[in-house]
Design an enzyme around this catalytic site. Structure first.
Site, PDB file in Angstrom:
ATOM      1  N   SER A  41       0.824  -1.206   0.000  1.00 22.29           N
ATOM      2  CA  SER A  41       0.000   0.000   0.000  1.00 22.29           C
ATOM      3  C   SER A  41       0.859   1.256   0.000  1.00 22.29           C
ATOM      4  CB  SER A  41      -0.952   0.041   1.211  1.00 22.29           C
ATOM      5  OG  SER A  41      -0.678  -0.962   2.130  1.00 22.29           O
ATOM      6  N   HIS A  72     -10.201  -0.240  -7.198  1.00 18.95           N
ATOM      7  CA  HIS A  72      -8.776  -0.592  -7.105  1.00 18.95           C
ATOM      8  C   HIS A  72      -8.556  -2.005  -7.602  1.00 18.95           C
ATOM      9  CE1 HIS A  72      -8.841   2.812  -4.364  1.00 18.95           C
ATOM     10  NE2 HIS A  72      -7.562   2.943  -4.626  1.00 18.95           N
ATOM     11  N   HIS A  94      -5.607  -9.748  -0.212  1.00 13.24           N
ATOM     12  CA  HIS A  94      -5.234 -10.202   1.123  1.00 13.24           C
ATOM     13  C   HIS A  94      -6.185 -11.297   1.605  1.00 13.24           C
ATOM     14  CE1 HIS A  94      -3.885  -6.020   0.735  1.00 13.24           C
ATOM     15  NE2 HIS A  94      -2.882  -6.369   1.497  1.00 13.24           N
ATOM     16  N   TYR A  96      -7.707 -11.394   4.418  1.00 10.54           N
ATOM     17  CA  TYR A  96      -8.889 -10.856   5.111  1.00 10.54           C
ATOM     18  C   TYR A  96     -10.001 -10.449   4.142  1.00 10.54           C
ATOM     19  CZ  TYR A  96      -6.715  -6.280   4.081  1.00 10.54           C
ATOM     20  OH  TYR A  96      -6.146  -5.215   3.449  1.00 10.54           O
ATOM     21  N   GLU A  97      -9.689 -10.352   2.866  1.00 14.46           N
ATOM     22  CA  GLU A  97     -10.735 -10.017   1.880  1.00 14.46           C
ATOM     23  C   GLU A  97     -11.633 -11.217   1.585  1.00 14.46           C
ATOM     24  OE1 GLU A  97      -9.382  -7.507  -1.539  1.00 14.46           O
ATOM     25  OE2 GLU A  97      -7.427  -7.701  -0.561  1.00 14.46           O
ATOM     26  N   ALA A 124       3.333  -2.621   3.975  1.00  6.98           N
ATOM     27  CA  ALA A 124       3.282  -1.723   5.129  1.00  6.98           C
ATOM     28  C   ALA A 124       3.087  -2.608   6.356  1.00  6.98           C
ATOM     29  CB  ALA A 124       2.115  -0.767   4.988  1.00  6.98           C
ATOM     30  N   MET A 222      -0.089  -7.800   7.381  1.00  3.56           N
ATOM     31  CA  MET A 222      -1.171  -8.664   6.887  1.00  3.56           C
ATOM     32  C   MET A 222      -0.943  -9.224   5.474  1.00  3.56           C
ATOM     33  SD  MET A 222      -4.378  -6.340   8.166  1.00  3.56           S
ATOM     34  CE  MET A 222      -4.285  -5.398   9.697  1.00  3.56           C
ATOM     35  N   SER A 223       0.303  -9.305   5.049  1.00  4.11           N
ATOM     36  CA  SER A 223       0.537  -9.802   3.680  1.00  4.11           C
ATOM     37  C   SER A 223       1.864 -10.561   3.615  1.00  4.11           C
ATOM     38  CB  SER A 223       0.542  -8.620   2.696  1.00  4.11           C
ATOM     39  OG  SER A 223       1.641  -7.773   2.951  1.00  4.11           O
ATOM     40  N   ASN A 246       3.573   2.523  11.354  1.00  9.88           N
ATOM     41  CA  ASN A 246       3.101   2.884  12.691  1.00  9.88           C
ATOM     42  C   ASN A 246       3.777   1.960  13.696  1.00  9.88           C
ATOM     43  OD1 ASN A 246       1.246   0.820  11.280  1.00  9.88           O
ATOM     44  ND2 ASN A 246       0.849   0.478  13.448  1.00  9.88           N
ATOM     45  N   HIS A 258      -6.192   3.224  10.732  1.00 12.95           N
ATOM     46  CA  HIS A 258      -5.875   3.033   9.323  1.00 12.95           C
ATOM     47  C   HIS A 258      -5.368   4.328   8.671  1.00 12.95           C
ATOM     48  CE1 HIS A 258      -6.017   1.298   5.384  1.00 12.95           C
ATOM     49  NE2 HIS A 258      -6.902   2.180   4.969  1.00 12.95           N
TER      50      HIS A 258
HETATM   51  N1  HPA Z   1      -0.529  -4.331  12.166  1.00  9.50           N
HETATM   52  C1  HPA Z   1      -0.796  -5.128  11.119  1.00  9.50           C
HETATM   53  N2  HPA Z   1      -0.683  -4.730   9.865  1.00  9.50           N
HETATM   54  C2  HPA Z   1      -0.286  -3.473   9.640  1.00  9.50           C
HETATM   55  C3  HPA Z   1       0.008  -2.592  10.679  1.00  9.50           C
HETATM   56  C4  HPA Z   1      -0.131  -3.044  12.025  1.00  9.50           C
HETATM   57  O1  HPA Z   1       0.110  -2.312  13.002  1.00  9.50           O
HETATM   58  N3  HPA Z   1       0.379  -1.410  10.115  1.00  9.50           N
HETATM   59  C5  HPA Z   1       0.310  -1.589   8.771  1.00  9.50           C
HETATM   60  N4  HPA Z   1      -0.088  -2.835   8.474  1.00  9.50           N
END
Ligand code: HPA
Length: 283
Positions: A41, A72, A94, A96-97, A124, A222-223, A246, A258
């Protein structure tokens, strides 16, 4: 948007699906990429730096998984960067989709069948290691796949690899060294560490982060892990780079949101893209 998963219990179905996608891509480009890059992302604009790119929307490629995010659908770019022919996935799907990991990793099988032997996976993620900070980039040295359903479950596609595969040094040591050297030359601060897979779409609880810490994760995201496992099964060389958008919830009073993830991804994109372009040049 209909989520369609592949029938990974049927070898002929899987092999036909892969061949259909490969044949279609070959009708859309006569380029022969040797590297694949999956953009995480915020990194979508990397694709704009490609020269002479053939652009193939995911939703035109037979059997390719489609993103469920409205507008997208994702695009496959096949073009050149600094003299190297590369296939770039702008967008990915992903778990989760609603896709299973066998379907998520379908594009990796397609890349392997196209003759691609090196893959760069980007993402990310959230920082678990207290020495990391938002905006840092991290070279993935290893991963924790415990919470990722195996993308190799089901019939073994033995045209790609064996049933049981070694996962030591899955992230190619020479690529790790190259990425680290390149970052240093560009004066880009770089971390190295372990990526822990998290299914999402929730961010983690504090207890979950403490558990990941005890397991040895430096970041969580998550990937990437399913794609790395399949790339390994296909015998590809793998480089993984994460952007720490983050720090995870144990470090922040307000938890994870997010918007902050997207904003930090945006702020870091130029540095990340610069690093990627310089790495690709040397592969
Ligand atoms: N956790 C999981 N996936 C993420 C995070 C997170 O803090 N930040 C960006 N993708």
């Amino acid at each position: 948007m209909v989520i369609k998963n592949l029938d990974y219990t049927n070898k002929a179905v899987m092999e036909n699906a892969i061949n259909e996608a490969v044949e279609y891509i070959r009708t859309k480009t006569d380029k022969r990429p040797s590297i694949a890059l999956v953009l995480g992302s915020g990194l979508g604009k990397f694709a704009e730096y490609l020269e002479n790119a053939d652009i193939i929307p995911f939703d035109t490629i037979p059997n390719f998984p489609q993103s469920t995010v409205e507008g997208h659908s994702g695009k496959l770019f096949i073009g050149e960067i600094k003299g190297h022919c590369i296939a770039v996935m702008q967008g990915r799907v992903h778990y989760y989709e609603g896709y299973d990991t066998q379907t998520i990793t379908f594009p990796v099988r397609v890349f392997s069948t196209l003759g691609i032997k090196s893959i760069i996976l980007t993402n990310a993620c959230g920082g678990v290691n207290k020495h990391f900070a938002p905006g840092d980039l991290m070279i993935i040295e290893d991963h924790l796949s415990h919470f990722c359903p195996s993308p190799l479950r089901g019939v073994n596609l033995d045209i790609f690899g064996d049933r049981f595969i070694d996962m030591s040094s899955a992230y190619t040591p020479e690529y790790i060294a190259l990425a680290e050297k390149t970052a240093k030359n560009l004066n880009i601060k770089i971390q190295k560490g372990v990526y822990g897979y998290w299914q999402g779409p929730t961010y983690e609880t504090a207890a979950e982060i403490r558990a990941y810490m005890a397991l040895g994760a430096d970041v969580v995201g998550m990937s990437t892990v399913a794609e790395a496992i399949v790339a390994r099964h296909c015998g590809m060389k793998i480089l993984g780079i994460s952007c720490i958008t983050n720090m995870t919830c144990i470090y922040s009073k307000g938890g994870t949101n997010h918007e902050e993830v997207v904003e930090m991804g945006r702020l870091t994109a130029d540095k990340f893209i610069n690093l990627l372009a310089n790495i690709v040049e040397q592969l």
